[in-house]
Design a protein around this motif. Structure first.
Motif, PDB file in Angstrom:
ATOM      1  N   ILE A  91       0.951  -1.221  -0.100  1.00 15.38           N
ATOM      2  CA  ILE A  91      -0.003   0.012   0.047  1.00 15.38           C
ATOM      3  C   ILE A  91       0.966   1.213  -0.040  1.00 15.38           C
ATOM      4  O   ILE A  91       2.036   1.091   0.418  1.00 15.38           O
ATOM      5  CB  ILE A  91      -1.002   0.163   1.254  1.00 15.38           C
ATOM      6  N   LEU A  92       0.488   2.347  -0.404  1.00  9.80           N
ATOM      7  CA  LEU A  92       0.860   3.605  -0.448  1.00  9.80           C
ATOM      8  C   LEU A  92       0.240   4.347   0.863  1.00  9.80           C
ATOM      9  O   LEU A  92      -1.074   4.679   0.677  1.00  9.80           O
ATOM     10  CB  LEU A  92       0.595   4.259  -1.676  1.00  9.80           C
ATOM     11  N   ARG A  93       0.886   4.610   1.821  1.00 13.45           N
ATOM     12  CA  ARG A  93       0.447   5.257   3.013  1.00 13.45           C
ATOM     13  C   ARG A  93       0.414   6.518   2.950  1.00 13.45           C
ATOM     14  O   ARG A  93       1.585   7.040   2.928  1.00 13.45           O
ATOM     15  CB  ARG A  93       0.710   4.679   4.109  1.00 13.45           C
ATOM     16  N   LEU A  94      -0.545   7.295   2.979  1.00 11.13           N
ATOM     17  CA  LEU A  94      -0.121   9.089   3.184  1.00 11.13           C
ATOM     18  C   LEU A  94      -0.651   9.347   4.375  1.00 11.13           C
ATOM     19  O   LEU A  94      -1.903   9.029   4.957  1.00 11.13           O
ATOM     20  CB  LEU A  94      -1.005   9.670   1.798  1.00 11.13           C
ATOM     21  N   THR A  95       0.124  10.495   4.994  1.00 10.78           N
ATOM     22  CA  THR A  95      -0.486  10.855   6.414  1.00 10.78           C
ATOM     23  C   THR A  95      -0.644  12.299   6.167  1.00 10.78           C
ATOM     24  O   THR A  95       0.489  13.290   5.820  1.00 10.78           O
ATOM     25  CB  THR A  95       0.576  10.759   7.384  1.00 10.78           C
ATOM     26  N   ILE A  96      -1.474  13.060   6.315  1.00 16.81           N
ATOM     27  CA  ILE A  96      -1.982  14.610   6.098  1.00 16.81           C
ATOM     28  C   ILE A  96      -2.204  15.225   7.517  1.00 16.81           C
ATOM     29  O   ILE A  96      -3.031  14.901   8.183  1.00 16.81           O
ATOM     30  CB  ILE A  96      -3.146  14.570   5.283  1.00 16.81           C
TER      31      ILE A  96
END
Length: 285
Positions: A91-96
């Motif tokens: 997975i590509l995990r994006l944290t905003i």
């Protein structure tokens, strides 16, 4: 998503690149259960590669599904949960960070204090997906682009989240008719398989088993955009992938992606991604 899984391996990350309001990690997770603890940040997980059978629990809800390439799970700040996959996945995990979402709300002329994200499972959003893969390409690049590029991608991601998922806390919940999960999957797969061909509303309505007049509002409610815009975003993503993966003349890329000609492709890539084919090719080089 700060997964607590000893069998998770980070393949690429933005953590050494000085990004401020956005973090990105491309991770491989072995089969089994992964806990996602509550956090002060909003988190997205975009599935990459072959499908897996998955079961997740978040915000008191259980969700069983086959997680396919491009499916997105959104976990707003403050929520935790767990995910269980029957095979290894990537997975590509994006944290905003919340401040980035507030800045996006200001850009859209909305009061940041009224914005609330809701958890989403197996979300399909071509614009979010295109931005996510651009972020993935950036963290994989051996030489990073100018920091302004990462900031631009982060803002584009946050704006799309506010546009497509943001709900005002004072809104009264309403129930809108949408396509079934099966209809959404069939339509998305049909469009991908025939992206280089002419796609009419009549064709898509027949695939979904609906009339054209019923398809249009249901499609928009389910995918967050009109049919023609969805098809254009998928063509743009196909063109971007071909530019990055194949040594192919741009005129041929346009035809393989369903555009009438090269300038037509360039126009829509600039409109949707903010990048021209030449810029994408140079960044890849």
């Amino acid at each position: 998503m700060d997964q607590r899984n000893s069998a998770a391996t980070t393949l690429h990350s933005s953590r050494s690149r000085g990004w401020k309001s956005l973090e990105a990690d491309f991770i491989h997770i072995q089969a089994g259960r992964t806990h996602v603890p509550g956090s002060q940040t909003h988190r997205l997980g975009i599935h990459f590669g072959r499908a897996v059978n998955a079961h997740c629990q978040c915000d008191g809800r259980h969700h069983h599904r086959q997680q396919a390439h491009g499916d997105i799970d959104l976990v707003p700040a403050g929520l935790d949960g767990w995910w269980e996959d029957d095979r290894d996945c990537t997975i590509l995990r994006l944290t905003i960070r919340p401040e980035l979402l507030r800045a996006a709300a200001h850009e859209l002329g909305r009061d940041p204090e009224t914005i609330a994200l809701a958890p989403k499972f197996q979300l399909r959003d071509p614009r979010l997906e295109s931005i996510a893969w651009a972020i993935k390409a950036e963290i994989e690049a051996p030489v990073p682009s100018d920091s302004t590029y990462a900031e631009t991608l982060g803002m584009a991601l946050a704006i799309r989240l506010v546009e497509s998922n943001g709900q005002t806390r004072t809104e009264t919940a309403t129930t809108r008719a949408t396509l079934s999960s099966r209809q959404q999957r069939i339509l998305a797969e049909f469009i991908e398989e025939h992206i280089d061909q002419s796609l009419s509303l009549a064709d898509l309505a027949a695939v979904a088993g609906l009339s054209v007049s019923h398809l249009k509002p249901l499609f928009r409610a389910s995918f967050g955009m009109p049919v023609h815009h969805y098809v254009l975003t998928r063509r743009v993503e196909r063109a971007r992938s071909l530019i990055l993966a194949a040594d192919m003349p741009l005129a041929q890329v346009a035809l393989e992606s369903g555009f009438a000609h090269q300038s037509h492709m360039a126009h829509w890539m600039r409109r949707i991604l903010g990048l021209t084919p030449g810029m994408i090719s140079r960044m890849h080089s």
